[in-house]
Design a protein around this motif. Structure first.
Motif, short mmCIF file in Angstrom:
data_model
loop_
_atom_site.label_atom_id
_atom_site.label_comp_id
_atom_site.label_asym_id
_atom_site.label_seq_id
_atom_site.Cartn_x
_atom_site.Cartn_y
_atom_site.Cartn_z
N PHE A 98 0.90 -1.26 0.03
CA PHE A 98 0.02 0.11 0.15
C PHE A 98 0.76 1.19 -0.22
O PHE A 98 0.56 2.13 -0.97
CB PHE A 98 -0.92 0.12 1.37
N PHE A 99 1.88 1.27 0.82
CA PHE A 99 2.69 2.45 0.88
C PHE A 99 3.56 2.59 -0.23
O PHE A 99 4.01 3.68 -0.63
CB PHE A 99 3.46 2.35 2.42
N THR A 100 3.95 1.60 -0.64
CA THR A 100 4.64 1.74 -2.08
C THR A 100 3.81 2.30 -3.12
O THR A 100 4.29 3.08 -4.06
CB THR A 100 5.38 0.04 -2.58
N TYR A 101 2.76 1.57 -3.30
CA TYR A 101 1.77 1.96 -4.43
C TYR A 101 1.34 3.69 -4.30
O TYR A 101 1.27 4.64 -5.28
CB TYR A 101 0.47 1.41 -4.30
N LYS A 102 1.22 4.03 -2.88
CA LYS A 102 0.76 5.54 -2.52
C LYS A 102 2.00 6.59 -2.77
O LYS A 102 1.52 7.50 -3.10
CB LYS A 102 0.43 5.69 -0.92
N SER A 103 3.20 6.00 -2.92
CA SER A 103 4.33 6.88 -2.95
C SER A 103 4.49 6.97 -4.56
O SER A 103 5.24 7.85 -4.76
CB SER A 103 5.53 6.27 -2.28
#
Length: 148
Positions: A142-147
């Protein structure tokens, strides 16, 4: 006193699949090779691919799959470091590609995290390790996709 890692009737029992050559070994080899290649190129190691592959396709239990995955990641990291030892910086030709000062900065924290992870792997049960791996993988994704 019986500990989880000691061979006793009440302790943890590893699940080791039959290692007969077949479709499981072939598919696991292909996924392991591609996971190592993409994990090395992306700089993430490939544990998010190795652990599910070792558990779901090959048939290892969660604790054994995690330990074998760490060995696979270490082998890939060793090969990458060996390859990059003689490489030069792309713009600053007199500097090496590896920033040794940065490596000295984050290495102690990395060793601490690995030590805590190994201790949790011994203490926690299979279902808890599986749930934690799923939660961590979803959170990281999730955090990789959000960044992006």
């Amino acid at each position: 006193m019986n500990m989880l890692w000691q061979p006793s009737g009440s302790g943890y029992q590893h699940t080791w699949p039959d290692m007969k050559f077949g479709w499981r070994i072939m598919v696991g080899t292909v996924i392991g090779f591609l996971g190592a290649a993409f994990g090395t190129v992306g700089g993430v190691g490939g544990g998010g691919i190795f652990v599910p592959m070792l558990s779901l396709i090959i048939g290892f239990d969660a604790k054994s799959a995690t330990a074998i995955s760490k060995c696979m990641i270490t082998g890939g990291a060793g090969a990458t470091v060996f390859y990059n030892l003689k490489q030069k910086h792309p713009t600053l030709v007199d500097l090496p590609l590896i920033d040794y000062d940065l490596a000295l900065l984050f290495q102690p924290v990395l060793v601490l995290g690995i030590s805590i992870g190994v201790a949790f792997n011994v203490v926690f049960s299979d279902w808890m390790i599986t749930v934690l791996l799923i939660v961590i993988f979803i959170g990281k994704s999730f955090f990789t996709y959000k960044s992006q």
